[in-house]
Design a protein around this motif. Structure first.
Motif: not given
Length: 101
Positions: A26-28, A32-34, A39-40, A53-55
């Protein structure tokens, strides 16, 4: 090679580790800023970052952020290899029988 876990239907056990994973996920998603380099993501991910993707970034481990080892090669955590450890080596991931759902 690699493969992705599909986040269409997930079930979490009521454990501290499962809650930790859900909270981190949830926090990730919320962070996400783009922006390129965050964010890798080298190219700016505003349109490409999603729940799946984040999971997978969390579960696979993110050595660049010091969050663990890559998930591949898989490390069996029981059940004849059907259950594996994530990149942190703390959390177990495995399929849920359709009978349970």
């Amino acid at each position: 090679w690699s493969a992705w876990f599909n986040t269409g239907v997930l079930a979490f056990r009521p454990t501290a580790e499962a809650l930790s994973l859900a909270s981190e996920w949830r926090d990730r998603m919320a962070s996400v800023s783009g922006k390129p380099g965050e964010n890798d993501c080298d190219h700016g991910c505003a349109g490409a970052v999603d729940d799946q993707l984040t999971f997978n970034q969390i579960v696979a481990g993110s050595p660049t952020k010091g969050k663990g080892e890559p998930i591949y090669p898989l490390r069996a955590a029981g059940d004849g290899g059907r259950v594996v450890f994530d990149g942190s080596h703390r959390r177990k991931i495995g399929p849920v029988s359709a009978r349970v759902i």
